[in-house]
Structures are given as structure tokens and as C-alpha cells.
Design a protein around this motif. Sequence first.
Motif, PDB file in Angstrom:
ATOM      1  N   MET A   1      54.652  94.101  27.752  1.00  0.00           N
ATOM      2  CA  MET A   1      55.013  94.923  28.907  1.00  0.00           C
ATOM      3  C   MET A   1      56.478  94.766  29.258  1.00  0.00           C
ATOM      4  N   PHE A   2      57.122  95.896  29.592  1.00  0.00           N
ATOM      5  CA  PHE A   2      58.493  95.896  30.090  1.00  0.00           C
ATOM      6  C   PHE A   2      58.469  95.582  31.576  1.00  0.00           C
TER       7      PHE A   2
ATOM      8  N   VAL B   1      55.787 102.565  37.338  1.00  0.00           N
ATOM      9  CA  VAL B   1      54.500 102.282  36.706  1.00  0.00           C
ATOM     10  C   VAL B   1      54.691 101.266  35.585  1.00  0.00           C
ATOM     11  N   PRO B   2      53.664 100.461  35.317  1.00  0.00           N
ATOM     12  CA  PRO B   2      53.742  99.529  34.187  1.00  0.00           C
ATOM     13  C   PRO B   2      53.912 100.298  32.881  1.00  0.00           C
ATOM     14  N   LEU B   3      54.743  99.771  31.993  1.00  0.00           N
ATOM     15  CA  LEU B   3      55.031 100.439  30.731  1.00  0.00           C
ATOM     16  C   LEU B   3      54.977  99.430  29.599  1.00  0.00           C
TER      17      LEU B   3
ATOM     18  N   PHE C   1      64.456  95.688  38.920  1.00  0.00           N
ATOM     19  CA  PHE C   1      63.668  95.394  37.730  1.00  0.00           C
ATOM     20  C   PHE C   1      62.618  94.378  38.150  1.00  0.00           C
ATOM     21  N   LEU C   2      61.414  94.893  38.418  1.00  0.00           N
ATOM     22  CA  LEU C   2      60.318  94.088  38.951  1.00  0.00           C
ATOM     23  C   LEU C   2      59.530  93.449  37.821  1.00  0.00           C
ATOM     24  N   PRO C   3      58.733  92.409  38.111  1.00  0.00           N
ATOM     25  CA  PRO C   3      57.942  91.762  37.073  1.00  0.00           C
ATOM     26  C   PRO C   3      57.051  92.773  36.334  1.00  0.00           C
ATOM     27  N   PRO C   4      56.815  92.540  35.038  1.00  0.00           N
ATOM     28  CA  PRO C   4      55.967  93.442  34.262  1.00  0.00           C
ATOM     29  C   PRO C   4      54.606  93.643  34.921  1.00  0.00           C
TER      30      PRO C   4
END
Length: 105
Positions: free
Chosen positions: A93-94, A83-85, A56-59
Motif C-alpha cells: 500500500m502507498f 482512498v487507500p491505493l 501523506f497519511l499512513p497507508p
Amino acid sequence: MQHIRWTGQTTDAQGYRTSGYAPVVDIPNVGVDVFADSTEPRDGTVQRADADLTLFLPPGTTVDSRDKFIVRGETYQAEGIGVPLNNFFTGSMFNTEVKVKRTNA
């Protein structure tokens, strides 16, 4: 945790194609989920064992399927893309979720 980003194919001094990776970059604030099992033969003839993680990478982080990650001293290969979501209700952002795999073969 460290990220090794795929930059595309390059050509070495002899003209051969090589995999191009950017320098290793530290990524802070990463969550790691370890699956409860690993894949290996049960008959005692372990020749290859796989270990899977979910990161779980930074948003806002983007991950290519050829990127690599160093987690606790071991190198893992990304499986798929990350991908950013955005949350469509709030716009926030998640964290970017990406699955990675390591094989000892």
C-alpha cells in the motif's frame, strides 16, 4: 497532526441540522508538503489568503472531502477524497495522499 473525521449531518436539541464531526484523533507518521506559494492579492489589500498543503497519511487511511486536519496548530479543510491505493506490481500500500486548504477569510 490531528484528524477530524466527518460523520454526517446530525440534528441538535432544537431540531436544526448541524455538521457532525468525530472527536479529534492524532495521526502519527504524516508527511507534509508545503506549496511554494499562497494565493493573495498583490496590491496590498490582503483580505483573504489561501494556504495549500499536501498530506501523506499512513497507508490505508481513508479521507472524506469534508474531513478537517489540524497541522501545526492551524485547521485545514480536505479538498477531494483520499482512498487507500495498492501498488499493482507488488501489492503493497502507498501512503494516502490528500490535498488540504486553509483560508484566513
